[in-house]
Design a protein around this motif. Structure first.
Motif, PDB file in Angstrom:
ATOM      1  N   GLY A  97       0.816  -1.205   0.000  1.00  0.00           N
ATOM      2  CA  GLY A  97       0.000   0.000   0.000  1.00  0.00           C
ATOM      3  C   GLY A  97       0.852   1.258   0.000  1.00  0.00           C
ATOM      4  O   GLY A  97       0.535   2.240  -0.691  1.00  0.00           O
ATOM      5  N   GLU A  98       1.930   1.224   0.767  1.00  0.00           N
ATOM      6  CA  GLU A  98       2.837   2.363   0.822  1.00  0.00           C
ATOM      7  C   GLU A  98       3.486   2.626  -0.529  1.00  0.00           C
ATOM      8  O   GLU A  98       3.593   3.778  -0.981  1.00  0.00           O
ATOM      9  CB  GLU A  98       3.915   2.083   1.878  1.00  0.00           C
ATOM     10  N   LEU A  99       3.883   1.552  -1.181  1.00  0.00           N
ATOM     11  CA  LEU A  99       4.518   1.673  -2.490  1.00  0.00           C
ATOM     12  C   LEU A  99       3.555   2.284  -3.505  1.00  0.00           C
ATOM     13  O   LEU A  99       3.926   3.177  -4.284  1.00  0.00           O
ATOM     14  CB  LEU A  99       4.983   0.293  -2.951  1.00  0.00           C
ATOM     15  N   ARG A 100       2.319   1.832  -3.485  1.00  0.00           N
ATOM     16  CA  ARG A 100       1.328   2.360  -4.421  1.00  0.00           C
ATOM     17  C   ARG A 100       1.025   3.834  -4.141  1.00  0.00           C
ATOM     18  O   ARG A 100       0.863   4.623  -5.067  1.00  0.00           O
ATOM     19  CB  ARG A 100       0.044   1.523  -4.347  1.00  0.00           C
ATOM     20  N   ARG A 101       0.960   4.194  -2.872  1.00  0.00           N
ATOM     21  CA  ARG A 101       0.666   5.591  -2.527  1.00  0.00           C
ATOM     22  C   ARG A 101       1.779   6.518  -2.992  1.00  0.00           C
ATOM     23  O   ARG A 101       1.514   7.605  -3.525  1.00  0.00           O
ATOM     24  CB  ARG A 101       0.439   5.722  -1.021  1.00  0.00           C
ATOM     25  N   VAL A 102       3.019   6.110  -2.792  1.00  0.00           N
ATOM     26  CA  VAL A 102       4.143   6.936  -3.224  1.00  0.00           C
ATOM     27  C   VAL A 102       4.151   7.058  -4.745  1.00  0.00           C
ATOM     28  O   VAL A 102       4.334   8.148  -5.297  1.00  0.00           O
ATOM     29  CB  VAL A 102       5.481   6.358  -2.718  1.00  0.00           C
ATOM     30  N   ASN A 103       3.933   5.973  -5.431  1.00  0.00           N
ATOM     31  CA  ASN A 103       3.935   6.007  -6.887  1.00  0.00           C
ATOM     32  C   ASN A 103       2.863   6.962  -7.415  1.00  0.00           C
ATOM     33  O   ASN A 103       3.124   7.810  -8.277  1.00  0.00           O
ATOM     34  CB  ASN A 103       3.707   4.599  -7.440  1.00  0.00           C
ATOM     35  N   LEU A 104       1.661   6.835  -6.890  1.00  0.00           N
ATOM     36  CA  LEU A 104       0.553   7.669  -7.356  1.00  0.00           C
ATOM     37  C   LEU A 104       0.742   9.131  -6.967  1.00  0.00           C
ATOM     38  O   LEU A 104       0.493  10.039  -7.769  1.00  0.00           O
ATOM     39  CB  LEU A 104      -0.766   7.143  -6.798  1.00  0.00           C
ATOM     40  N   SER A 105       1.180   9.376  -5.730  1.00  0.00           N
ATOM     41  CA  SER A 105       1.304  10.762  -5.269  1.00  0.00           C
ATOM     42  C   SER A 105       2.372  11.524  -6.048  1.00  0.00           C
ATOM     43  O   SER A 105       2.174  12.687  -6.415  1.00  0.00           O
ATOM     44  CB  SER A 105       1.611  10.792  -3.767  1.00  0.00           C
ATOM     45  N   VAL A 106       3.484  10.873  -6.346  1.00  0.00           N
ATOM     46  CA  VAL A 106       4.542  11.549  -7.105  1.00  0.00           C
ATOM     47  C   VAL A 106       4.106  11.750  -8.551  1.00  0.00           C
ATOM     48  O   VAL A 106       4.339  12.810  -9.140  1.00  0.00           O
ATOM     49  CB  VAL A 106       5.860  10.748  -7.030  1.00  0.00           C
ATOM     50  N   ASN A 107       3.445  10.751  -9.124  1.00  0.00           N
ATOM     51  CA  ASN A 107       2.951  10.891 -10.502  1.00  0.00           C
ATOM     52  C   ASN A 107       2.002  12.077 -10.628  1.00  0.00           C
ATOM     53  O   ASN A 107       1.971  12.754 -11.664  1.00  0.00           O
ATOM     54  CB  ASN A 107       2.253   9.613 -10.955  1.00  0.00           C
ATOM     55  N   ARG A 108       1.214  12.319  -9.573  1.00  0.00           N
ATOM     56  CA  ARG A 108       0.257  13.428  -9.606  1.00  0.00           C
ATOM     57  C   ARG A 108       0.898  14.762  -9.247  1.00  0.00           C
ATOM     58  O   ARG A 108       0.455  15.814  -9.720  1.00  0.00           O
ATOM     59  CB  ARG A 108      -0.887  13.131  -8.638  1.00  0.00           C
ATOM     60  N   ALA A 109       1.924  14.731  -8.393  1.00  0.00           N
ATOM     61  CA  ALA A 109       2.493  15.976  -7.878  1.00  0.00           C
ATOM     62  C   ALA A 109       3.401  16.675  -8.892  1.00  0.00           C
ATOM     63  O   ALA A 109       3.494  17.908  -8.902  1.00  0.00           O
ATOM     64  CB  ALA A 109       3.271  15.695  -6.593  1.00  0.00           C
ATOM     65  N   ILE A 110       4.073  15.905  -9.734  1.00  0.00           N
ATOM     66  CA  ILE A 110       5.021  16.484 -10.691  1.00  0.00           C
ATOM     67  C   ILE A 110       4.355  16.621 -12.050  1.00  0.00           C
ATOM     68  O   ILE A 110       3.779  15.660 -12.563  1.00  0.00           O
ATOM     69  CB  ILE A 110       6.293  15.618 -10.796  1.00  0.00           C
ATOM     70  N   ARG A 111       4.450  17.797 -12.598  1.00  0.00           N
ATOM     71  CA  ARG A 111       3.916  18.018 -13.948  1.00  0.00           C
ATOM     72  C   ARG A 111       4.959  17.558 -14.960  1.00  0.00           C
ATOM     73  O   ARG A 111       6.108  17.994 -14.913  1.00  0.00           O
ATOM     74  CB  ARG A 111       3.593  19.505 -14.162  1.00  0.00           C
ATOM     75  N   ALA A 112       4.566  16.675 -15.848  1.00  0.00           N
ATOM     76  CA  ALA A 112       5.501  16.143 -16.835  1.00  0.00           C
ATOM     77  C   ALA A 112       5.940  17.241 -17.795  1.00  0.00           C
ATOM     78  O   ALA A 112       5.119  17.897 -18.434  1.00  0.00           O
ATOM     79  CB  ALA A 112       4.863  14.993 -17.604  1.00  0.00           C
ATOM     80  N   ALA A 113       7.247  17.446 -17.887  1.00  0.00           N
ATOM     81  CA  ALA A 113       7.809  18.471 -18.775  1.00  0.00           C
ATOM     82  C   ALA A 113       9.237  18.089 -19.119  1.00  0.00           C
ATOM     83  O   ALA A 113      10.010  17.667 -18.244  1.00  0.00           O
ATOM     84  CB  ALA A 113       7.775  19.842 -18.123  1.00  0.00           C
ATOM     85  N   GLY A 114       9.610  18.210 -20.379  1.00  0.00           N
ATOM     86  CA  GLY A 114      10.959  17.894 -20.811  1.00  0.00           C
ATOM     87  C   GLY A 114      11.953  18.963 -20.399  1.00  0.00           C
ATOM     88  O   GLY A 114      11.589  20.085 -20.019  1.00  0.00           O
ATOM     89  N   ASP A 115      13.240  18.619 -20.473  1.00  0.00           N
ATOM     90  CA  ASP A 115      14.300  19.555 -20.098  1.00  0.00           C
ATOM     91  C   ASP A 115      14.598  20.566 -21.192  1.00  0.00           C
ATOM     92  O   ASP A 115      15.282  21.556 -20.953  1.00  0.00           O
ATOM     93  CB  ASP A 115      15.586  18.787 -19.763  1.00  0.00           C
ATOM     94  N   GLY A 116      14.121  20.297 -22.391  1.00  0.00           N
ATOM     95  CA  GLY A 116      14.441  21.186 -23.497  1.00  0.00           C
ATOM     96  C   GLY A 116      15.555  20.612 -24.353  1.00  0.00           C
ATOM     97  O   GLY A 116      16.341  19.763 -23.903  1.00  0.00           O
ATOM     98  N   THR A 117      15.640  21.062 -25.562  1.00  0.00           N
ATOM     99  CA  THR A 117      16.627  20.550 -26.508  1.00  0.00           C
ATOM    100  C   THR A 117      18.045  20.754 -25.996  1.00  0.00           C
ATOM    101  O   THR A 117      18.427  21.851 -25.595  1.00  0.00           O
ATOM    102  CB  THR A 117      16.473  21.252 -27.870  1.00  0.00           C
ATOM    103  N   GLY A 118      18.828  19.690 -26.022  1.00  0.00           N
ATOM    104  CA  GLY A 118      20.229  19.774 -25.642  1.00  0.00           C
ATOM    105  C   GLY A 118      20.482  19.801 -24.146  1.00  0.00           C
ATOM    106  O   GLY A 118      21.634  19.924 -23.725  1.00  0.00           O
ATOM    107  N   ARG A 119      19.432  19.683 -23.326  1.00  0.00           N
ATOM    108  CA  ARG A 119      19.602  19.710 -21.874  1.00  0.00           C
ATOM    109  C   ARG A 119      19.137  18.385 -21.285  1.00  0.00           C
ATOM    110  O   ARG A 119      18.168  17.801 -21.737  1.00  0.00           O
ATOM    111  CB  ARG A 119      18.811  20.857 -21.246  1.00  0.00           C
TER     112      ARG A 119
END
Length: 211
Positions: A97-119
């Motif tokens: 349960g702890e593993l699932r909560r951490v996985n879901l909470s981090v997936n929701r908390a961070i907005r997916a965004a790339g580093d940009g070209t060359g970074r």
């Protein structure tokens, strides 16, 4: 003349008997009766099978760590310290349960965004970031909850579409489980669409191994 009694004929029969016995002794290896390594398609990592049928990722030879990870370690030495604790986590209901909560909470908390070209910037605990930032954040949060650092390894992989990607692999009593920011599901490594490239050492996160 009766050829069945000639020395040449008897020699041939003996040679044929040895060939048949050798082939029979090889059948367990061919069909996986003994503990064996299994290779998946498209560069899937090889795994060792335990007596319970659980397979773990097996590292091959040492390889270079991703350069961006080396920079991350320079700025975050605590995240890259030598591991302690058990190399395999006993996965009971509470831990699962702890593993699932951490996985879901981090997936929701961070907005997916790339580093940009060359970074290529590896970070943890960020508001936005790409795949390795999710994986680093999950590893940090699990360690803070008391999970053994030795059982938590970053891996560089390729998705089914051939894109470079990074995930967190958790070594448990149910096998190596994959925490991926693309999904809330936690899957055994052999049930993902990933092709495996390299993975951290559990004993020393600064060391990486090719798969």
């Amino acid at each position: 003349m009766n050829t069945a009694t000639t020395p040449a004929y008897e020699t041939g029969i003996e040679m044929l008997r040895k060939v048949i016995l050798a082939a029979a002794s090889a059948l367990p290896l061919l069909f996986g009766v003994q503990t064996a390594e299994a290779a998946g398609p498209a560069g899937f990592a090889r795994g060792l099978q335990s007596n319970t049928g659980i397979r773990y990722i097996v590292a091959r030879q040492a390889t270079l760590a991703p350069f961006a990870f080396v920079r991350f370690c320079k700025d975050n030495p605590a995240d890259c310290a030598r591991g302690s604790g058990a190399p395999v986590v006993a996965l009971d209901a509470a831990r699962e349960g702890e593993l699932r909560r951490v996985n879901l909470s981090v997936n929701r908390a961070i907005r997916a965004a790339g580093d940009g070209t060359g970074r290529d910037l590896w970070q943890a605990d960020v508001a936005s970031g790409d795949c390795e930032d999710f994986a680093l954040t999950k590893r940090r949060k699990l360690i803070a909850l008391g999970w053994s650092p030795r059982a938590l390894r970053l891996a560089v992989v390729r998705t089914g579409a051939g894109e470079g990607h990074a995930v967190l692999v958790v070594k448990t009593s149910r096998g190596d489980l994959v925490l991926d920011n693309r999904t809330g599901a936690i899957k055994p490594w052999r049930q993902t669409d990933l092709s495996w490239v390299k993975i951290q050492s559990g004993d020393n996160p600064r060391l990486w191994h090719a798969l």
